[in-house]
Scaffold this active site. Structure first.
Site, PDB file in Angstrom:
ATOM      1  N   SER A   1       7.495  -6.557  -5.678  1.00  0.00           N
ATOM      2  CA  SER A   1       6.530  -7.463  -4.903  1.00  0.00           C
ATOM      3  C   SER A   1       5.306  -7.133  -4.721  1.00  0.00           C
ATOM      4  O   SER A   1       4.519  -7.451  -4.375  1.00  0.00           O
ATOM      5  CB  SER A   1       7.149  -8.035  -3.679  1.00  0.00           C
ATOM      6  OG  SER A   1       7.296  -6.748  -2.556  1.00  0.00           O
TER       7      SER A   1
ATOM      8  N   LYS B   1       4.519  -5.914   2.347  1.00  0.00           N
ATOM      9  CA  LYS B   1       3.314  -6.959   1.880  1.00  0.00           C
ATOM     10  C   LYS B   1       2.028  -6.600   2.388  1.00  0.00           C
ATOM     11  O   LYS B   1       1.884  -5.798   3.138  1.00  0.00           O
ATOM     12  CB  LYS B   1       3.911  -8.254   2.494  1.00  0.00           C
ATOM     13  CG  LYS B   1       5.091  -8.797   1.876  1.00  0.00           C
ATOM     14  CD  LYS B   1       5.123  -9.666   0.958  1.00  0.00           C
ATOM     15  CE  LYS B   1       6.606 -10.091   0.648  1.00  0.00           C
ATOM     16  NZ  LYS B   1       7.669  -9.089   0.317  1.00  0.00           N
TER      17      LYS B   1
END
Lengths: 213, 213
Positions: free
Chosen positions: A136, A172
């Site tokens: 990610s 993130k």
DNA sequence: TGTTTATGTGAACAAGCGTCCATTGTCAAG
DNA sequence: CTTGACAATGGACGCTTGTTCACATAAACA
């Protein structure tokens, strides 16, 4: 960090010294008094300069909230002449969601040596490492298998954070603009950009990436 | 320290945890938010209780200035199961008067092991020990040859401090009432009580006395 | 010579923040 | 039943503190 002027270095030293002695940071007017400035704005100028040169960090509008950007003042007593600039930190494969924001040391699965200078993090706080699973964050050049050094602290806009989503810790980017609620953003163009957050639990801020070659 | 109620312990834990994560202390309203109090006065009550029970210390009227009275939060990662509650501190026979308030480690003449529990001082700060010469503190039951553990920090009224007078470090009681200038007081009825101070340099506050028998 | 950078003065504003007063409710001890 | 410790609400006051605007001076620089 750019070079500081003599005056800026004096201010910085005083701030560190004050915290060391008192356990909390000085106010601007206390700095002013120390240097016999006739105006608080003299201090403001230096603080702005120190901030621009990334020597310190501050929370706008909040009293006595400094952060010194630099490995902590070395312990003054037992100064090893040639101290190894390496920190030994635990590798946590799994982060339990017990007390909010608190890392459970139980899940330690290894240890990692990191060069302090290369990871600009404070060695006084308790850092830990996480091995990256998934892709990610490939657009931020963080790949599967990398070790991310995480320092527990509140995130600020733009930080890469280890956050708890659906019972799993993921990496993130943390986005917070003004008074809007924060959200998380994956750094992979094939992933949805926005992760709205009901209850956000940030484990810490990523300070370094270590890739074994 | 008296026992804390469950609620008081929660507050205390949050304060410590906050400082650990952020590097500075929370404001009263931040504590209020954390516990969903509808009034800041709920926090005030708990802080007063914590202060009365000597769990914390605060500077009246000043923002974010806590002091936790207790050995610091143990390092969360490398927790030795049965850690020795002993601190190894240097014995400085002589304290140079370089940077104000800064102790020069050069003059170390020995080492001393002190039980943390018995000396209620914070192990995070850099403490040192001084061997007592003279009899200026006999009325406080500190005698020649005793080792005094000194913690560098700003003194408060009533503290016994190591202070620099005429180029020599002496042990005196620090008296400061209201807005009057501070002075030092010897604890020996044969000595003059008052030491007016032109420029006061306090090296630190005495936290414990160790007497070898 | 004009311009930027570093360093200050002086005054004023507004938000952050500690503090206080009056009140309420619960629960265990005497 | 009364008292006292504990926990919390609600509102307000005023000092502390960060911030900003306008202005001044000397050194470095192009």
């Amino acid at each position: 960090m750019k070079d500081l002027t003599k005056r800026q270095q004096e201010i910085l030293t005083f701030i560190e010294h004050y915290e060391w002695r008192n356990g909390y940071w000085p106010s601007i007017r206390e700095i002013q008094e120390k240097f016999n400035f006739k105006s608080t704005n003299a201090v403001m100028g230096h603080l702005r300069a120190l901030e621009k040169k990334a020597a310190i960090e501050r929370i706008p509008g909040q009293a006595r909230t400094f952060r010194i950007h630099r490995p902590d003042t070395p312990e003054r007593n037992e100064l090893p002449e040639n101290a190894t600039e390496v920190v030994d930190i635990p590798v946590l494969g799994d982060i339990a969601a017990g007390y909010p924001d608190r890392v459970e040391p139980a899940g330690e699965i290894g240890r990692l040596q990191v060069d302090i200078a290369s990871a600009g993090f404070s060695n006084r706080r308790r850092s830990f490492a996480l091995q990256v699973r998934g892709d990610s964050m490939v657009d931020a050049e963080i790949y599967e298998g990398d070790m991310v050094v995480v320092e527990p602290r509140d995130p600020r806009d733009g930080d890469i954070v280890a956050a708890l989503i659906d019972g799993e810790t993921t990496l993130k980017r943390y986005i917070k603009k003004g008074n809007e609620p924060p959200y998380l953003k994956a750094e992979n163009k094939f992933y949805p950009e926005l992760y709205p957050i009901n209850e956000l639990t940030v484990q810490g801020v990523a300070k370094a990436v270590v890739r074994s070659l």
